[in-house]
Design an enzyme around this catalytic site. Structure first.
Site, PDB file in Angstrom:
ATOM      1  N   PRO A 101      -8.435  45.111   8.992  1.00  0.00           N
ATOM      2  CA  PRO A 101      -8.004  43.718   9.136  1.00  0.00           C
ATOM      3  C   PRO A 101      -8.861  42.769   8.292  1.00  0.00           C
ATOM      4  CG  PRO A 101      -9.218  44.410  11.075  1.00  0.00           C
ATOM      5  CD  PRO A 101      -9.070  45.624  10.199  1.00  0.00           C
ATOM      6  N   ASP A 102      -8.256  41.678   7.870  1.00  0.00           N
ATOM      7  CA  ASP A 102      -8.937  40.659   7.080  1.00  0.00           C
ATOM      8  C   ASP A 102      -9.809  39.810   7.998  1.00  0.00           C
ATOM      9  OD1 ASP A 102      -9.735  38.690   5.320  1.00  0.00           O
ATOM     10  OD2 ASP A 102      -7.707  38.139   4.705  1.00  0.00           O
ATOM     11  N   PRO A 103     -11.118  39.727   7.718  1.00  0.00           N
ATOM     12  CA  PRO A 103     -12.000  38.944   8.588  1.00  0.00           C
ATOM     13  C   PRO A 103     -12.056  37.459   8.234  1.00  0.00           C
ATOM     14  CG  PRO A 103     -13.298  40.014   6.919  1.00  0.00           C
ATOM     15  CD  PRO A 103     -11.863  40.462   6.710  1.00  0.00           C
ATOM     16  N   TYR A 104     -11.297  37.049   7.231  1.00  0.00           N
ATOM     17  CA  TYR A 104     -11.370  35.673   6.735  1.00  0.00           C
ATOM     18  C   TYR A 104     -11.303  34.640   7.856  1.00  0.00           C
ATOM     19  CZ  TYR A 104     -10.237  31.497   4.024  1.00  0.00           C
ATOM     20  OH  TYR A 104     -10.235  30.235   3.485  1.00  0.00           O
ATOM     21  N   LYS A 106     -13.158  34.295  10.412  1.00  0.00           N
ATOM     22  CA  LYS A 106     -13.444  34.812  11.746  1.00  0.00           C
ATOM     23  C   LYS A 106     -14.961  34.867  11.946  1.00  0.00           C
ATOM     24  CE  LYS A 106      -9.107  36.982  12.577  1.00  0.00           C
ATOM     25  NZ  LYS A 106      -8.352  37.309  11.395  1.00  0.00           N
TER      26      LYS A 106
END
Length: 129
Positions: A101-104, A106
């Site tokens: 998953p993309d942590p952008y 977060k």
């Protein structure tokens, strides 16, 4: 983060550099990595602070020998954009059967979890290559 981890692992195993570059489907072109990513990577001895986001396009797809994505949806999108990409687009977590998953935007713990998955995927790919 994935580009940095992959580049370091590739050099360690092969004793030479290869052209390893990242590009995004929805990249914030020209933007640097998230400060959390820079911090985590520096703790691993990898400096990604000079990296700038770039947009994936048909030219990059056509010129690439291997394209590693984070999620199955990204693989499908790339193959729709450029049907000739079929057979050279795989998930970084392909061998482990997982998406990353993309942590952008977060919390730091999400970046840490993402980095663990990236390291697992890179390790599996380095063994296969």
């Amino acid at each position: 983060m994935a580009e940095g981890v992959f580049r370091q692992a590739f050099v360690e195993v092969n004793n030479f550099e290869s052209r390893i570059r990242s590009a995004g489907l929805g990249a914030l072109v020209g933007h640097p990595p998230d400060p959390k990513a820079i911090q985590l990577m520096m703790e691993k001895g990898i400096d990604i602070s000079d990296h700038r986001a770039r947009q994936l396009n048909q030219e990059i797809i056509r010129k690439s020998d291997l394209i590693l994505v984070m999620e199955l949806d990204q693989k499908n999108t790339i193959e729709e954009i450029e049907p000739t990409a079929r057979g050279k687009v795989f998930r970084l977590g392909e061998w482990g059967g997982f998406d990353i998953p993309d942590p952008y935007q977060k919390e730091i713990h999400v970046f840490e979890e993402t980095l663990i998955l990236i390291e697992q995927g890179v390790s599996q790919w380095i063994k296969k290559l």
